[in-house]
Design a protein around this motif. Structure first.
Motif, PDB file in Angstrom:
ATOM      1  N   LYS A  40       0.981  -0.671  -0.282  1.00 41.65           N
ATOM      2  CA  LYS A  40      -0.287   0.074  -0.140  1.00 41.65           C
ATOM      3  C   LYS A  40       0.659   1.247  -0.108  1.00 41.65           C
ATOM      4  O   LYS A  40       0.282   2.154  -0.491  1.00 41.65           O
ATOM      5  CB  LYS A  40      -0.474   0.308   1.478  1.00 41.65           C
ATOM      6  N   ALA A  41       2.105   1.123   0.640  1.00 44.37           N
ATOM      7  CA  ALA A  41       2.699   2.740   0.803  1.00 44.37           C
ATOM      8  C   ALA A  41       3.878   2.478  -0.310  1.00 44.37           C
ATOM      9  O   ALA A  41       3.525   3.659  -0.782  1.00 44.37           O
ATOM     10  CB  ALA A  41       4.055   1.860   1.883  1.00 44.37           C
ATOM     11  N   ALA A  42       4.284   1.506  -1.392  1.00 47.69           N
ATOM     12  CA  ALA A  42       4.426   1.746  -2.415  1.00 47.69           C
ATOM     13  C   ALA A  42       3.603   2.449  -3.471  1.00 47.69           C
ATOM     14  O   ALA A  42       3.580   3.023  -4.289  1.00 47.69           O
ATOM     15  CB  ALA A  42       4.764   0.749  -2.915  1.00 47.69           C
ATOM     16  N   ALA A  43       2.330   2.048  -3.483  1.00 45.42           N
ATOM     17  CA  ALA A  43       0.899   2.644  -4.593  1.00 45.42           C
ATOM     18  C   ALA A  43       1.049   3.753  -4.190  1.00 45.42           C
ATOM     19  O   ALA A  43       0.904   4.773  -5.171  1.00 45.42           O
ATOM     20  CB  ALA A  43      -0.066   1.638  -4.045  1.00 45.42           C
TER      21      ALA A  43
ATOM     22  N   GLY B 201      12.812   5.520  -3.251  1.00 44.04           N
ATOM     23  CA  GLY B 201      14.362   4.554  -3.404  1.00 44.04           C
ATOM     24  C   GLY B 201      13.926   3.388  -2.075  1.00 44.04           C
ATOM     25  O   GLY B 201      15.202   2.001  -2.419  1.00 44.04           O
ATOM     26  N   ASN B 202      14.039   3.971  -0.831  1.00 44.55           N
ATOM     27  CA  ASN B 202      14.323   2.885  -0.062  1.00 44.55           C
ATOM     28  C   ASN B 202      13.339   0.965   0.286  1.00 44.55           C
ATOM     29  O   ASN B 202      14.102   0.327   0.682  1.00 44.55           O
ATOM     30  CB  ASN B 202      13.669   3.807   1.327  1.00 44.55           C
TER      31      ASN B 202
ATOM     32  N   LYS C 189      17.180   0.732 -10.031  1.00 51.90           N
ATOM     33  CA  LYS C 189      15.426   0.848  -9.456  1.00 51.90           C
ATOM     34  C   LYS C 189      15.935   2.261  -8.371  1.00 51.90           C
ATOM     35  O   LYS C 189      15.239   3.374  -8.557  1.00 51.90           O
ATOM     36  CB  LYS C 189      14.277   1.119  -9.276  1.00 51.90           C
ATOM     37  N   ALA C 190      16.245   1.966  -6.854  1.00 50.04           N
ATOM     38  CA  ALA C 190      16.994   2.709  -5.818  1.00 50.04           C
ATOM     39  C   ALA C 190      17.203   3.646  -6.296  1.00 50.04           C
ATOM     40  O   ALA C 190      17.821   5.040  -5.451  1.00 50.04           O
ATOM     41  CB  ALA C 190      17.033   1.591  -4.496  1.00 50.04           C
ATOM     42  N   HIS C 191      18.737   3.275  -6.818  1.00 49.20           N
ATOM     43  CA  HIS C 191      19.184   4.144  -6.996  1.00 49.20           C
ATOM     44  C   HIS C 191      19.250   5.609  -7.854  1.00 49.20           C
ATOM     45  O   HIS C 191      19.096   6.482  -7.255  1.00 49.20           O
ATOM     46  CB  HIS C 191      20.731   3.876  -7.477  1.00 49.20           C
ATOM     47  N   THR C 192      18.186   4.937  -9.170  1.00 46.04           N
ATOM     48  CA  THR C 192      17.144   6.108  -9.773  1.00 46.04           C
ATOM     49  C   THR C 192      16.578   6.800  -8.663  1.00 46.04           C
ATOM     50  O   THR C 192      16.387   8.426  -9.005  1.00 46.04           O
ATOM     51  CB  THR C 192      16.587   5.427 -10.835  1.00 46.04           C
ATOM     52  N   TYR C 193      15.555   6.497  -8.324  1.00 47.47           N
ATOM     53  CA  TYR C 193      14.675   7.117  -7.072  1.00 47.47           C
ATOM     54  C   TYR C 193      15.550   7.825  -6.311  1.00 47.47           C
ATOM     55  O   TYR C 193      15.657   9.326  -5.604  1.00 47.47           O
ATOM     56  CB  TYR C 193      13.840   6.010  -6.001  1.00 47.47           C
ATOM     57  N   TYR C 194      16.570   7.478  -5.816  1.00 53.36           N
ATOM     58  CA  TYR C 194      17.360   8.758  -5.046  1.00 53.36           C
ATOM     59  C   TYR C 194      18.028   9.484  -5.159  1.00 53.36           C
ATOM     60  O   TYR C 194      18.332  10.405  -4.505  1.00 53.36           O
ATOM     61  CB  TYR C 194      18.559   7.608  -4.291  1.00 53.36           C
TER      62      TYR C 194
END
Length: 231
Positions: free
Chosen positions: A56-59, A77-78, A92-97
């Motif tokens: 739910k958090a991701a959504a 990212g987290n 994806k984490a790196h890109t979002y960060y």
């Protein structure tokens, strides 16, 4: 009215009334408030006022991301870095960060520096790591001071500079970072960037040990056993 509701939601959250905060953030998010989507996602992320639900958090973060919310980018990212509610994906984490860091979110600046330092989801790049640690440090991140100091001490991504490393370690150490206290103690012990001072070395190592730093605890225990120091 919306401003008032937002203030009420923030006040409820800060006071620990998560149920009320969740109710108000839900109302605000339904009215199109982007930051409320991120706040609501954070509550599901941490199980505050609701049962923890990473999916739910991701959504919710993704909804906020679509409207370019920088905080949502950091928390996505987290989630991707840890594989919470989504399939683990370091790229994806790196890109979002990085996207969040370029929008001046201090925590993201620190995290993207870590990914550059260790090559998590990207090509290892100490220069980029140093740049982002410095950006995070400018915004008060104490761990960033410590990590940037370590790069200066080793000459990774920056010209080796013991004096600068010492200054940065001391700033973080005096702000309470046990890792920086341990590192500063080592600088005093070896006289790197400062005059050698065994008493200062023990002082900072003791501070780190008292905060639970395992290596410092081991050193202090050995010194106590052989009679070098008395607590």
């Amino acid at each position: 009215m919306k401003r008032q509701t937002k203030d009420e939601a923030s006040s409820a959250y800060q006071s620990g009334d998560y149920v009320k905060a969740h109710e108000l953030y839900t109302k605000l998010s339904q009215e199109g408030d982007v930051s409320a989507l991120s706040s609501l996602g954070f509550m599901y992320h941490n199980g505050q006022g609701v049962e923890r639900d990473y999916v739910k958090a991701a959504a919710l973060y993704h909804q906020a991301e679509m409207q370019n919310d920088p905080v949502a980018l950091f928390y996505l990212g987290n989630l991707y870095f840890n594989g919470y509610g989504v399939e683990r994906d370091l790229q994806k984490a790196h890109t979002y960060y990085l996207q969040s860091a370029t929008r001046e979110v201090p925590l993201a600046q620190f995290e993207v520096a870590l990914t550059f330092e260790y090559g998590d989801g990207c090509q290892q790049n100490y220069s980029e790591a140093a740049f982002w640690y410095e950006e995070a440090a400018k915004r008060g991140n104490i761990d960033a001071f410590n990590n940037l100091a370590a790069l200066y001490r080793e000459g990774l991504g920056v010209a080796q500079d013991y004096k600068k490393a010492f200054i940065l370690f001391k700033k973080a150490a005096d702000a309470g970072s046990p890792q920086a206290q341990f590192n500063l103690g080592a600088m005093y012990d070896m006289g790197l960037g400062c005059e050698e001072d065994k008493e200062k070395a023990i002082e900072y190592c003791r501070k780190a040990a008292f905060q639970g730093h395992e290596k410092a605890k081991g050193i202090m225990h050995r010194m106590q056993q052989d009679g070098s120091i008395v607590f």
